[in-house]
Design an enzyme around this catalytic site. Structure first.
Site, PDB file in Angstrom:
ATOM      1  N   TYR A   1       0.980  -1.689   0.302  1.00 17.33           N
ATOM      2  CA  TYR A   1       0.170  -0.042   0.486  1.00 17.33           C
ATOM      3  C   TYR A   1       0.615   0.947  -0.238  1.00 17.33           C
ATOM      4  CZ  TYR A   1      -3.764   3.781   0.711  1.00 17.33           C
ATOM      5  OH  TYR A   1      -4.688   4.662   1.060  1.00 17.33           O
TER       6      TYR A   1
ATOM      7  N   PHE B   1      -6.069  21.921 -24.488  1.00 20.50           N
ATOM      8  CA  PHE B   1      -6.836  19.780 -24.646  1.00 20.50           C
ATOM      9  C   PHE B   1      -8.189  20.248 -23.346  1.00 20.50           C
ATOM     10  CE2 PHE B   1      -7.019  15.250 -23.801  1.00 20.50           C
ATOM     11  CZ  PHE B   1      -7.287  15.484 -25.252  1.00 20.50           C
ATOM     12  N   THR B   2      -9.201  18.929 -24.902  1.00 20.55           N
ATOM     13  CA  THR B   2     -10.522  18.905 -23.778  1.00 20.55           C
ATOM     14  C   THR B   2     -10.592  19.071 -22.261  1.00 20.55           C
ATOM     15  OG1 THR B   2     -10.734  17.260 -24.048  1.00 20.55           O
ATOM     16  CG2 THR B   2     -11.291  17.982 -26.290  1.00 20.55           C
TER      17      THR B   2
ATOM     18  N   ASP C   1       2.758  20.646 -20.000  1.00 20.70           N
ATOM     19  CA  ASP C   1       1.620  19.644 -20.429  1.00 20.70           C
ATOM     20  C   ASP C   1       2.819  18.448 -21.481  1.00 20.70           C
ATOM     21  OD1 ASP C   1       0.305  16.975 -21.501  1.00 20.70           O
ATOM     22  OD2 ASP C   1      -1.708  18.613 -21.858  1.00 20.70           O
TER      23      ASP C   1
ATOM     24  N   LYS D   1       0.959   8.164 -23.650  1.00 14.66           N
ATOM     25  CA  LYS D   1       1.189   8.259 -24.788  1.00 14.66           C
ATOM     26  C   LYS D   1       2.944   8.007 -24.878  1.00 14.66           C
ATOM     27  CE  LYS D   1      -3.010  10.778 -24.527  1.00 14.66           C
ATOM     28  NZ  LYS D   1      -3.696  10.463 -23.157  1.00 14.66           N
TER      29      LYS D   1
ATOM     30  N   ARG E   1     -11.832  15.452 -34.154  1.00 14.20           N
ATOM     31  CA  ARG E   1     -11.674  16.959 -33.552  1.00 14.20           C
ATOM     32  C   ARG E   1     -11.948  17.796 -34.315  1.00 14.20           C
ATOM     33  NH1 ARG E   1      -9.240  14.959 -28.200  1.00 14.20           N
ATOM     34  NH2 ARG E   1     -11.335  15.301 -28.744  1.00 14.20           N
TER      35      ARG E   1
ATOM     36  N   PHE F   1     -17.871  14.856 -26.702  1.00 14.45           N
ATOM     37  CA  PHE F   1     -18.188  13.942 -27.274  1.00 14.45           C
ATOM     38  C   PHE F   1     -17.856  13.139 -27.429  1.00 14.45           C
ATOM     39  CE2 PHE F   1     -14.717  15.953 -25.502  1.00 14.45           C
ATOM     40  CZ  PHE F   1     -14.102  14.998 -25.587  1.00 14.45           C
TER      41      PHE F   1
HETATM   42  C1  P71 Z   1      -5.987  11.535 -27.102  1.00 15.03           C
HETATM   43  C2  P71 Z   1      -6.208  11.597 -25.366  1.00 15.03           C
HETATM   44  C3  P71 Z   1      -7.342  11.227 -25.067  1.00 15.03           C
HETATM   45  C4  P71 Z   1      -8.316  12.172 -24.205  1.00 15.03           C
HETATM   46  C5  P71 Z   1      -8.782  12.526 -23.970  1.00 15.03           C
HETATM   47  C6  P71 Z   1      -9.646  13.331 -23.942  1.00 15.03           C
HETATM   48  C7  P71 Z   1     -10.559  13.324 -25.347  1.00 15.03           C
HETATM   49  C8  P71 Z   1     -10.335  11.986 -26.118  1.00 15.03           C
HETATM   50  C9  P71 Z   1      -9.217  11.670 -25.365  1.00 15.03           C
HETATM   51  C10 P71 Z   1      -5.592  13.035 -23.787  1.00 15.03           C
HETATM   52  C11 P71 Z   1      -4.972  13.881 -22.737  1.00 15.03           C
HETATM   53  C12 P71 Z   1      -4.009  14.823 -23.923  1.00 15.03           C
HETATM   54  C13 P71 Z   1      -2.971  16.053 -23.824  1.00 15.03           C
HETATM   55  C14 P71 Z   1      -1.962  16.298 -24.641  1.00 15.03           C
HETATM   56  C15 P71 Z   1      -3.860  15.675 -21.550  1.00 15.03           C
HETATM   57  C16 P71 Z   1      -4.642  14.456 -21.979  1.00 15.03           C
HETATM   58  C17 P71 Z   1      -5.592  13.480 -20.161  1.00 15.03           C
HETATM   59  N1  P71 Z   1      -5.521  12.844 -24.925  1.00 15.03           N
HETATM   60  N2  P71 Z   1      -2.953  16.372 -22.528  1.00 15.03           N
HETATM   61  O1  P71 Z   1      -5.058  12.512 -27.737  1.00 15.03           O
HETATM   62  O2  P71 Z   1      -3.348  14.191 -25.134  1.00 15.03           O
HETATM   63  O3  P71 Z   1      -4.617  12.542 -20.536  1.00 15.03           O
HETATM   64  O4  P71 Z   1      -6.562  10.547 -21.217  1.00 15.03           O
HETATM   65  O5  P71 Z   1      -4.927  10.437 -19.230  1.00 15.03           O
HETATM   66  O6  P71 Z   1      -6.773  11.121 -19.183  1.00 15.03           O
HETATM   67  O7  P71 Z   1      -6.326  10.453 -27.615  1.00 15.03           O
HETATM   68  P1  P71 Z   1      -6.004  11.372 -20.278  1.00 15.03           P
END
Ligand code: P71
Length: 463
Positions: free
Chosen positions: A78, A130-131, A221, A264, A388, A455
Site C-alpha cells: 500500500y 485540450f479538452t 503538459d 502516450k 476533433r 464528444f
Molecule cells: C487522446 C487523449 C485521450 C482523450 C482525452 C480526451 C478526449 C479524447 C481523448 C489525452 C490528453 C492529451 C493531452 C495533451 C492531457 C490528456 C489527458 N489525450 N493532455 O489524445 O492528449 O490525459 O487521457 O490520460 O487523462 O486521445 P488522460
C-alpha cells in the site's frame, strides 16, 4: 555527440514481434449496424467491430518484453512501493523535476494542479486548449486563454513549429488582467488539437525569460514532449546532433513542473503524474492526491503499472524508437498527400489529421463534417478514428452556441508499436475510397448531448 546507432534511411522498427493479437474483419452490413447503434459516434463502437483502431494513441501502445517482465516485479505494498522509487528515479533522470506525484492518468494530474493553483477569476493561458485540461481549469473557476501562434489554426500553414506561443498574445493578456491573475501558463508539447505540432526551443527560451520577469510559472503538459524533443532535433538549427534525452532535459529545465498522461509517450496502457520543483506546491499535491486518487506513492496505480512506466520512459527516449514512431505517422501522411487528400501540414507527432472542412466543403460546420467523415471512414473498411472539431470544441459557456473552431479535423491516430506498414496502406486506400465519393456524403444532427466532454457520449443521426 552523434548518438545514432545505425546509418540508415528507413524508419524501420527497432523491434520484432513476439506475440500477436488477432483482428476481426466485418462486412459492410455489420458495420452499418454497428455505427447506427453507436449513434454515429466512433467512441461508442465496440472494439470487436473495429479492424484497424486509430481512435487514439492513448493507452494503446504495445509494451516491450521488458515492460511485461516489469509487471511481474510489481511491489503491491500500500505504501512505499519499490516501483514508485524506480519511477521517481527515472522521472528525475530524464525529466529532471524534483518532486513526483503519481496519478491514474493525465486528467487526474490536471485535476490536482488546477485545484491547487487556480483561483476563481484567474486566467490560464495555453498553446491551444485540450479538452480535459480546459475543463479542469474551468471547474476550478479559471478561464482558458489561447495564446498559440495564428498558424496553428491554419491547416495549410507549413510553419515547422506551429505549437509555439505567440508572445504578443501572452503579453496582451498580462497587460489586461495582470500577472497576479495568471497562476501559470500551460505549455503543451506536440500540441494535440493543432495536429501534433511542436514548439521550438527558441520559443520556449523566450517564454521562459518573459515568465521569469513576470513571475509566472510554466507548467508543461508533458504528454507528448519526448516526441516534441524529436522534432526539435529534426527541425531546429543546432539540434540535429543532440540526443532526444538531452533535448527533453533542456525543455524541462526551462519549465517549473508538469502534468503527464503517461499513456502516450511512455508506452504504457495506464498511468500519469504531476511533477514540480517547488516544495510547497508538491506538499499540496501530495496531500490532495490522497483524497481523489490514492496514497502519494501510488496515486491510483498498481505498483506494476509504475514499473512499466519507468521502463517505458527509458525506451521512449531512444532515438530509434522515435524515428520509427514518427516515421510511420509520416509514411501514412505521405500516402494521403500523394492521393490529394487534404491533411494538416506539416505532419505532426502522433497522428495524421484530415481537414474535414476541405474534404467536405459542402457541409456547414453545424452538420459536423469531421464527425460525419469519421463515421464514413468506419463504414468503408472498419477503420476507427476520432473527431476533433465542432463536437470536441463544445459550446461557448457564455453564448451556449457551438464553438465552431477554425480546425475541423479527423484524427487518424497511431498507437505506438502496434500496426504495420501494410496496415497503413489499407488505411490510405480506405481514406481515398471515401474521398472519391465525398460529394455524396451528407451531414449529421446531434440527438443526445451530455453536459461534459460531449464528444465522448453524444449521439447523432444522418440529416
Ligand atoms: C487522446 C487523449 C485521450 C482523450 C482525452 C480526451 C478526449 C479524447 C481523448 C489525452 C490528453 C492529451 C493531452 C495533451 C492531457 C490528456 C489527458 N489525450 N493532455 O489524445 O492528449 O490525459 O487521457 O490520460 O487523462 O486521445 P488522460
Amino acid at each position: 555527440m552523434n548518438t545514432e546507432r545505425h546509418v540508415h534511411h528507413s524508419w524501420a522498427e527497432p523491434y520484432k514481434i513476439k506475440m500477436v493479437e488477432l483482428l476481426r474483419m466485418t462486412t459492410r452490413e455489420e458495420r452499418e449496424q454497428a455505427i447506427r447503434e453507436a449513434g454515429y459516434n466512433t467512441f461508442l463502437i465496440r472494439s470487436r467491430d473495429v479492424y484497424i483502431d486509430l481512435l487514439t494513441d492513448s493507452g494503446t501502445s504495445a509494451m516491450s518484453d521488458r515492460q511485461w517482465s516489469g509487471l511481474m516485479m510489481g511491489d503491491e505494498a500500500y505504501s512505499g512501493s519499490e516501483n514508485f522509487y524506480h519511477l521517481q528515479d527515472a522521472v528525475r533522470e530524464y525529466y529532471g523535476y524534483k518532486y513526483l506525484v503519481p496519478t491514474h492518468q493525465g486528467r487526474g494530474a490536471e485535476h490536482l494542479m488546477s485545484r491547487i493553483m487556480i483561483k476563481p477569476g484567474d486566467h490560464v493561458p495555453g498553446n491551444m486548449y485540450f479538452t480535459t485540461t480546459r475543463l479542469h481549469q474551468e471547474l476550478s473557476g479559471g478561464t482558458f486563454v489561447d495564446v498559440i501562434v495564428d498558424e496553428a489554426h491554419e491547416p495549410e500553414s507549413t510553419q515547422p513549429f506551429k505549437g509555439n506561443v505567440d508572445m504578443a498574445k501572452l503579453d496582451k493578456l498580462v497587460q489586461e488582467v495582470g500577472a497576479e491573475r495568471i497562476p501559470y501558463i500551460s505549455l503543451e508539447g506536440c500540441v494535440n488539437m493543432a495536429g501534433g505540432q511542436p514548439f521550438s526551443m527558441a520559443n520556449l527560451r523566450e517564454l521562459n525569460a518573459y515568465c521569469r520577469e513576470h513571475g509566472i510559472p510554466i507548467m508543461l503538459d508533458a504528454t507528448r514532449t519526448i516526441e516534441n524533443a524529436w522534432f526539435i532535433r529534426q527541425r531546429e538549427d543546432g539540434y540535429s546532433t543532440r540526443s532526444v534525452r538531452g533535448i527533453l532535459r533542456e525543455i524541462c529545465d526551462l519549465t517549473d513542473g508538469c502534468t503527464m498522461s503517461a499513456k502516450k509517450d511512455l508506452l504504457v496502457n495506464i498511468g500519469g503524474f504531476f511533477c514540480c520543483n517547488d516544495e510547497e506546491l508538491f506538499l499540496k499535491a501530495q496531500n490532495m492526491v490522497v483524497i481523489y486518487e490514492g496514497l502519494h506513492t501510488y496515486g491510483g496505480l498498481a505498483g506494476r503499472d509504475m514499473e512499466a512506466m519507468a521502463l517505458g520512459l527509458r525506451e521512449a527516449v531512444m532515438e530509434e524508437h522515435q524515428s520509427a514512431r514518427i516515421g510511420q505517422v509520416h509514411y501514412l501522411g505521405q500516402k494521403l498527400l500523394d492521393a490529394g487528400v487534404p491533411i494538416v501540414m506539416p505532419m505532426g507527432s502522433h497522428a495524421i489529421f484530415i481537414d474535414a472542412k476541405a474534404f467536405l466543403p459542402h457541409l456547414d460546420q453545424d452538420a459536423y463534417p469531421a464527425q460525419t467523415l469519421a463515421a464514413e471512414l468506419y463504414l468503408d473498411a472498419g477503420i476507427r478514428c476520432m473527431e476533433r472539431g465542432n463536437v470536441s470544441a463544445g459550446r461557448d459557456p457564455e453564448t451556449g452556441k457551438n464553438r465552431r473552431p477554425a480546425l475541423e479535423l479527423v484524427r487518424l491516430t497511431l498507437p505506438r508499436r502496434v500496426y504495420t506498414q501494410a496496415h497503413m496502406d489499407v488505411v490510405a486506400e480506405s481514406v481515398y475510397n471515401v474521398y472519391k465519393r465525398r460529394h455524396e456524403i451528407q451531414g449529421l444532427k446531434m440527438t443526445y448531448e451530455p453536459e461534459y466532454l460531449r464528444f465522448f457520449q453524444a449521439r447523432f443521426e444522418p440529416v
